[in-house]
Design an enzyme around this catalytic site. Structure first.
Site, PDB file in Angstrom:
ATOM      1  N   LYS A 185     -74.413 -11.043 -87.252  1.00  0.00           N
ATOM      2  CA  LYS A 185     -73.451 -11.452 -88.265  1.00  0.00           C
ATOM      3  C   LYS A 185     -72.178 -11.998 -87.620  1.00  0.00           C
ATOM      4  O   LYS A 185     -71.556 -12.933 -88.150  1.00  0.00           O
ATOM      5  CB  LYS A 185     -73.136 -10.279 -89.192  1.00  0.00           C
ATOM      6  CG  LYS A 185     -74.318  -9.863 -90.065  1.00  0.00           C
ATOM      7  CD  LYS A 185     -74.887 -11.054 -90.843  1.00  0.00           C
ATOM      8  CE  LYS A 185     -75.843 -10.624 -91.938  1.00  0.00           C
ATOM      9  NZ  LYS A 185     -76.370 -11.796 -92.694  1.00  0.00           N
ATOM     10  N   THR A 229     -76.512  -1.210-103.163  1.00  0.00           N
ATOM     11  CA  THR A 229     -77.769  -1.915-103.447  1.00  0.00           C
ATOM     12  C   THR A 229     -78.889  -1.142-102.754  1.00  0.00           C
ATOM     13  O   THR A 229     -78.654  -0.083-102.167  1.00  0.00           O
ATOM     14  CB  THR A 229     -77.758  -3.362-102.907  1.00  0.00           C
ATOM     15  OG1 THR A 229     -77.751  -3.324-101.467  1.00  0.00           O
ATOM     16  CG2 THR A 229     -76.546  -4.130-103.403  1.00  0.00           C
ATOM     17  N   ASP A 235     -90.085 -17.448 -96.123  1.00  0.00           N
ATOM     18  CA  ASP A 235     -89.897 -16.387 -95.130  1.00  0.00           C
ATOM     19  C   ASP A 235     -88.887 -16.895 -94.116  1.00  0.00           C
ATOM     20  O   ASP A 235     -89.215 -17.696 -93.247  1.00  0.00           O
ATOM     21  CB  ASP A 235     -91.226 -16.051 -94.455  1.00  0.00           C
ATOM     22  CG  ASP A 235     -91.089 -14.948 -93.410  1.00  0.00           C
ATOM     23  OD1 ASP A 235     -89.966 -14.415 -93.248  1.00  0.00           O
ATOM     24  OD2 ASP A 235     -92.090 -14.635 -92.739  1.00  0.00           O
ATOM     25  N   TYR A 264     -77.921  -5.722 -85.728  1.00  0.00           N
ATOM     26  CA  TYR A 264     -77.622  -6.415 -86.982  1.00  0.00           C
ATOM     27  C   TYR A 264     -76.229  -7.031 -86.945  1.00  0.00           C
ATOM     28  O   TYR A 264     -76.032  -8.208 -87.270  1.00  0.00           O
ATOM     29  CB  TYR A 264     -77.744  -5.415 -88.134  1.00  0.00           C
ATOM     30  CG  TYR A 264     -77.272  -5.925 -89.476  1.00  0.00           C
ATOM     31  CD1 TYR A 264     -78.062  -6.769 -90.235  1.00  0.00           C
ATOM     32  CD2 TYR A 264     -76.026  -5.547 -89.980  1.00  0.00           C
ATOM     33  CE1 TYR A 264     -77.640  -7.238 -91.475  1.00  0.00           C
ATOM     34  CE2 TYR A 264     -75.597  -6.001 -91.221  1.00  0.00           C
ATOM     35  CZ  TYR A 264     -76.399  -6.843 -91.957  1.00  0.00           C
ATOM     36  OH  TYR A 264     -75.968  -7.307 -93.169  1.00  0.00           O
ATOM     37  N   ASN A 317     -78.227 -16.311 -97.584  1.00  0.00           N
ATOM     38  CA  ASN A 317     -78.028 -14.901 -97.909  1.00  0.00           C
ATOM     39  C   ASN A 317     -79.156 -13.994 -97.445  1.00  0.00           C
ATOM     40  O   ASN A 317     -78.912 -12.838 -97.118  1.00  0.00           O
ATOM     41  CB  ASN A 317     -77.850 -14.756 -99.426  1.00  0.00           C
ATOM     42  CG  ASN A 317     -78.006 -13.330 -99.885  1.00  0.00           C
ATOM     43  OD1 ASN A 317     -77.152 -12.486 -99.647  1.00  0.00           O
ATOM     44  ND2 ASN A 317     -79.137 -13.029-100.531  1.00  0.00           N
ATOM     45  N   SER A 360     -71.190  -9.787 -92.642  1.00  0.00           N
ATOM     46  CA  SER A 360     -71.069  -8.379 -92.992  1.00  0.00           C
ATOM     47  C   SER A 360     -69.742  -7.859 -92.471  1.00  0.00           C
ATOM     48  O   SER A 360     -69.251  -8.311 -91.418  1.00  0.00           O
ATOM     49  CB  SER A 360     -72.209  -7.569 -92.361  1.00  0.00           C
ATOM     50  OG  SER A 360     -71.966  -6.175 -92.476  1.00  0.00           O
TER      51      SER A 360
END
Length: 255
Positions: free
Chosen positions: A164, A195, A64, A160, A97, A147
């Protein structure tokens, strides 16, 4: 690189999506591969079986990445796995990743959501790599996954995307400080990929897919196998003089 055992790569979040393709492409490049998964052990084992069927060794470990306090125990488990399953003591490549996204406007992002992004994306790449340093070979390669959203901006991805952006800075600092050990560190920044990431929106929302495709020089959104081969290249000796670089793999989105 040692010649007594095969090169071994560790891919976090390797049970599905981009991580799965990274693991498969690394195996094609001649690496034995260890993948981590959080909960989907069955999917991780499928990846392991695919790699074994192609003649490489593979193993799956639970991790985790949001729980930095678990990294010491994971390192111990990894060390044991290397010895017992691979007759090895080190890894030659690390791919940070694993991750999930959130979609919330800046005005509505909660502290809990923000802290979750910090833990999953930033603390994990920082402290997991730190804990693994004793078993990362001199001359190894580290690839941190960013990203395209760190360069271009869409509503709802602030928490998010800024993690990155921080990952891209982290890669440069890791490259600088680990250079004495000839360890290379680079960033791969995928564009929009089909995805199940983010609920599969890029894959399943036709209007979104068309909008993204129309803004991409190559005229389509990405597929998982557009990314894995780039990561495998950066982990291999084929890229031995590439260091501290950000490589965006987006087909030329918003050039």
């Amino acid at each position: 690189m040692t010649n007594t055992v095969n090169k071994i790569a560790l891919v976090t979040g390797g049970s599905r999506g981009l991580g799965k393709d990274m693991a498969l492409q690394l195996a094609k490049k001649g690496f034995d591969v260890i993948v981590t998964y959080q909960t989907k052990s069955e999917l991780a084992q499928e990846v392991v079986n695919d790699i074994k069927n192609n003649g490489r060794k593979a193993f799956a470990l639970q991790l985790d990445v949001a729980d930095a306090n678990s990294f010491d125990q994971f390192t111990t488990t990894l060390t044991t796995t290397l010895k017992n399953e691979f007759q090895a003591t080190t890894i030659a490549a690390l791919v940070n990743n694993a991750g999930v996204g959130i979609h919330a406007s800046f005005a509505e992002t909660t502290i809990e959501q923000f802290d979750s992004m910090v833990n999953i994306h930033l603390k994990s790449a920082f402290f997991l790599t730190q804990k693994l340093l004793p078993i990362i070979e001199d001359g190894a390669s580290i690839v941190n996954i960013s990203s395209g959203l760190a360069r271009f901006s869409f509503n709802g991805y602030a928490a998010y995307a800024i993690m990155k952006a921080a990952i891209e800075s982290l890669s440069r600092y890791q490259a600088l400080e680990l250079g004495a050990r000839k360890i290379r560190v680079n960033t791969v920044a995928p564009g929009a990929i089909e995805t199940d990431f983010g609920g599969g929106a890029v894959r399943d929302n036709k209007d979104l897919n068309n909008m993204l495709s129309s803004n991409t020089a190559l005229g389509r959104v990405g597929l998982p196998d557009d990314i894995g081969s780039v990561v495998a290249f950066l982990c291999s000796d084929d890229s031995k003089w590439i260091n501290a670089q950000r490589i965006e793999v987006s087909g030329g989105f918003h050039i």
